[in-house]
Design a protein around this motif. Structure first.
Motif, mmCIF file in Angstrom:
data_model
loop_
_atom_site.group_PDB
_atom_site.id
_atom_site.type_symbol
_atom_site.label_atom_id
_atom_site.label_comp_id
_atom_site.label_asym_id
_atom_site.label_seq_id
_atom_site.Cartn_x
_atom_site.Cartn_y
_atom_site.Cartn_z
ATOM 1 N N LYS A 171 0.821 -1.194 -0.187
ATOM 2 C CA LYS A 171 -0.081 -0.016 0.098
ATOM 3 C C LYS A 171 0.843 1.311 0.010
ATOM 4 C CE LYS A 171 -4.343 -1.504 0.708
ATOM 5 N NZ LYS A 171 -4.328 -2.507 -0.522
ATOM 6 N N LYS A 172 1.921 1.055 0.775
ATOM 7 C CA LYS A 172 2.720 2.481 0.895
ATOM 8 C C LYS A 172 4.201 2.258 0.098
ATOM 9 C CE LYS A 172 0.673 3.963 5.149
ATOM 10 N NZ LYS A 172 1.248 4.485 6.544
ATOM 11 N N VAL A 173 4.523 2.861 -0.806
ATOM 12 C CA VAL A 173 5.469 2.824 -1.704
ATOM 13 C C VAL A 173 6.552 3.985 -1.676
ATOM 14 C CG1 VAL A 173 6.299 2.040 -4.007
ATOM 15 C CG2 VAL A 173 4.298 1.091 -3.241
ATOM 16 N N ALA A 174 7.839 3.632 -1.487
ATOM 17 C CA ALA A 174 8.886 4.853 -1.667
ATOM 18 C C ALA A 174 9.705 4.468 -2.775
ATOM 19 C CB ALA A 174 9.546 4.845 -0.225
ATOM 20 N N LEU A 175 10.163 5.455 -3.429
ATOM 21 C CA LEU A 175 11.012 5.326 -4.671
ATOM 22 C C LEU A 175 12.238 6.340 -4.181
ATOM 23 C CD1 LEU A 175 8.366 6.077 -7.337
ATOM 24 C CD2 LEU A 175 8.887 4.054 -6.272
ATOM 25 N N TYR A 198 -2.338 0.400 -10.361
ATOM 26 C CA TYR A 198 -2.164 -0.318 -8.821
ATOM 27 C C TYR A 198 -2.614 1.012 -8.160
ATOM 28 C CZ TYR A 198 0.752 -4.171 -10.264
ATOM 29 O OH TYR A 198 0.948 -5.264 -11.090
ATOM 30 N N PRO A 199 -3.651 1.418 -8.349
ATOM 31 C CA PRO A 199 -4.190 2.801 -7.746
ATOM 32 C C PRO A 199 -4.403 2.804 -6.248
ATOM 33 C CG PRO A 199 -6.361 1.673 -8.786
ATOM 34 C CD PRO A 199 -5.062 1.036 -9.219
ATOM 35 N N ASP A 200 -4.283 1.699 -5.810
ATOM 36 C CA ASP A 200 -4.390 1.595 -4.228
ATOM 37 C C ASP A 200 -2.811 1.734 -3.419
ATOM 38 O OD1 ASP A 200 -6.785 -1.080 -4.070
ATOM 39 O OD2 ASP A 200 -7.015 1.046 -4.027
#
Lengths: 383, 293
Positions: A171-175, A198-200
């Motif tokens: 759900k929580k992504v960091a780049l 992946y809109p969520d």
């Protein structure tokens, strides 16, 4: 017709097209008196951040060139591969291109190496009737950039979509991305694909650092404070990737999943921080396990040095690009326009794939990515 | 805890910048020249350490090699610049210093290659407390900065050598008339600045990695700290060095609603902050307005 490529006794599979042998004159068995020099050019990152690639690719090419010339000289030809330093940036690649074409008169170029180099020279190719075949340029912007530019690498679009498939599970992504053409290309594909498919998944932290940075501590603390569940590590290969992993390892209380690209497909780097890298997901093309190729690569390593950074796939594409270009030079008698048409429509055979075809596109078709998971400091192929 | 973590990490970087700015300050004080090549000297010292490290020397041998090499470069640079210094040809001295710095970087790139190198293997050990962490090298950097600051204060304000430096800074000709050997003091200043640069380079290399051109950003920041601090006001240089590091680090590390800044903005903020301070305090952060004659 001259046979240059296709010395199966040297460990290389012949390319898949008609080959004719030059028949010596009936009245004499003497070798030709003059040896004509055929010039091929190459633009590789011999210095700068990606120099590991350029240097290792040169090792592979030098080894293969010895074999090619051993055969060519019997038929009165010698191939000279002129390598110019593109420094992994567009303007240096243009300088290298101009030197190769204006001074050396080259019409067939093996390169650019980095995507920046290929993108830099692309606008110049058609007008100068030069054809270029890259072994490892992968930025999707290359597609359609020039009818005379081809790449045996997979497009970063494939890798970006593969990375996103892994990131999208959270759900929580960091780049975290380096600021250069390759890494920014990957980042843009990931951002777009995450949004579309992946809109969520929410990007809670999107950090960039200047090319060649070596201190990431504050940036990593910022990413850690964002509460991300998974982090995309998107540095360039070499010291940057190594420094990033080392400094992540200093943060002992940060347990998060890492997803990354081929910069970490290197057991030496993974071995520096095996606990931190444990479970890391790496998306890249599968390594080539063909026994003949593995043996051939081992011979290159024994003769010229390591190919760890290049890896098996790019070693294969490096060799394939040289073989295809030399074959095309011979077949077309140095006509770059005819070689361009042949590259667009013909099918070739190589180490990287038994069927290499561009089908009118800039990237070779039919390459798929695979997923590796790091276990005990080593990347293991999953699918 | 996040704020404390950023503060601790930034203090380490700020100390590195301060040490370099102190070297620039010392040289400017006694020669009125800006020794830009000091940035390249930091990496030269680091590479000398690296060479000794790869040859298997013990750590104190590597340290000695690095510091000695930087000191030698400082001496060589003084010999190159002394004529311009004595003729007060400040611009020419600056150009020669820049050229010397470029030459050092090119030599390092040709000798060691442009890719980064490490001065130690493996992960850096860290101290963890109160939910924050700092590397052992970071602690050592802060310690070196503290000791250097105390030593500089004692030398400049309590010892005869410091009086000599201040005398030359105030009026070189009068200092000469009093028997002070101006050239000897200038030579020693360049060597001391070289030693400090070597220490900064080694600390930087131990904390991250070294490349031939990695001295450029720190010397640019040190130069801005010198300008913003007030060229001849050491208190101002100390404050400016930390301001120019801490504020950009916090701006880049924080988020302001939907607005965040990447690490690439750091140098932009450094120069913007410097410009703002100089617009209001053109003679330095602690300068006051005086009536002009």
């Amino acid at each position: 017709m001259l046979m240059i490529a296709g010395c199966s006794d040297a460990g290389y599979e012949p390319v898949n097209s008609t080959q004719e042998t030059k028949t010596p004159p009936a009245t004499t068995q003497e070798a030709p008196k003059e040896v004509m020099t055929v010039k091929l050019g190459s633009i590789l990152p011999m210095s700068g951040d990606a120099s590991a690639y350029g240097i290792e690719m040169k090792r592979a090419l030098d080894y293969r060139m010895n074999e090619v010339n051993a055969e060519a000289e019997k038929n009165g030809y010698k191939i000279e591969l002129i390598i110019e330093d593109g420094k992994c940036d567009g303007s240096s690649a243009v300088n290298a291109f101009q030197k190769l074409t204006d001074v050396d008169g080259v019409k067939f170029i093996l390169g650019g190496g980095c995507s920046s180099e290929s993108l830099g020279i692309a606008p110049l190719l058609a007008d100068k009737h030069v054809v270029a075949l890259s072994a490892f340029s992968s930025n999707p912007e290359i597609e359609g950039k020039s009818p005379n530019l081809f790449s045996l690498s997979y497009s970063d679009k494939l890798v970006g979509e593969g990375l996103t498939a892994e990131l999208g599970k959270y759900k929580k992504v960091a780049l975290i991305s380096e600021q250069n053409d390759y890494n920014q290309g990957i980042k843009k594909i990931v951002e777009a694909t995450l949004k579309e498919k992946y809109p969520d998944a929410q990007v809670v932290s999107n950090e960039e650092f200047p090319k060649g940075s070596t201190d990431f501590r504050n940036m990593l603390d910022k990413v850690k404070s964002s509460g991300a569940e998974v982090v995309l590590l998107n540095p360039n290969v070499g010291v940057t990737a190594e420094s990033l992993l080392k400094q992540i390892a200093e943060i002992k209380d940060w347990k998060v999943k890492y997803v990354t690209q081929f910069a970490y497909l290197n057991d030496k780097i993974l071995g520096i921080a095996p606990e931190t890298a444990e479970g890391m997901v790496i998306v890249d093309v599968p390594s080539i396990s063909d026994e003949k190729f593995v043996d051939y690569k081992a011979k290159i390593v024994a003769a010229n040095g390591t190919l760890d950074n290049l890896g098996s796939f790019y070693t294969a594409t490096a060799l394939d690009s040289l073989n295809i270009l030399t074959k095309l030079y011979v077949d077309t008698k140095g006509d770059a326009d005819a070689a361009q048409k042949a590259l667009s429509t013909d099918t070739f055979t190589g180490w990287s794939n038994s069927t290499l075809t561009f089908g009118g596109k800039s990237f070779v078709q039919g390459v798929n990515v695979a997923v590796y998971i790091v276990k005990g400091g080593k990347a293991e192929l999953q699918k | 805890m996040f704020v404390l973590q950023i503060l601790i990490t930034s203090l380490v970087t700020g100390t590195q910048v301060l040490l370099l700015a102190a070297g620039l300050y010392l040289i400017y004080t006694v020669t009125r020249t800006i020794h830009i090549a000091l940035g390249a000297s930091t990496m030269a010292g680091a590479y000398a350490y690296y060479l000794a490290f790869t040859l298997g020397w013990p750590w104190y041998g590597c340290l000695f090699a690095g510091i000695l090499f930087s000191a030698l470069l400082g001496a060589v640079c003084y010999l190159l610049l002394r004529n311009y210094i004595h003729k007060s040809q400040v611009l020419l001295a600056l150009l020669v210093s820049i050229a010397f710095g470029v030459a050092i970087e090119a030599a390092l790139a040709m000798g060691f290659g442009p890719e980064g190198r490490y001065l130690m293997d493996g992960i850096l050990p860290t101290f963890d407390f109160w939910g924050v962490h700092i590397t052992q090298v970071g602690v050592f950097t802060l310690f070196v900065g503290l000791i250097a600051g105390i030593a500089a204060y004692i030398v400049l304000h309590m010892l005869p050598q410091g009086r000599v430096v201040r005398a030359i800074a105030q009026h070189p000709q009068c200092a000469s008339l009093l028997g002070i050997k101006e050239r000897k003091v200038q030579f020693i200043s360049y060597v001391v600045a070289g030693v400090v640069a070597g220490i900064v380079g080694i600390l930087t290399g131990l904390n991250s990695a070294i490349t031939p051109y990695a001295g450029l950003q720190p010397i640019a920041m040190a130069f801005m700290a010198l300008l913003v601090g007030g060229l001849t006001d050491f208190r101002g240089v100390v404050v400016a060095a930390y301001l120019l590091v801490l504020i950009p680090e916090f701006l880049v590390s924080g988020s302001f609603g939907d607005i965040t800044f990447s690490a690439s903005w750091k140098l932009v903020f450094v120069f913007v902050i410097a410009l703002i301070i100089l617009a209001f305090k053109p003679n330095g952060v602690f300068s006051s307005v005086t009536r002009k004659s």
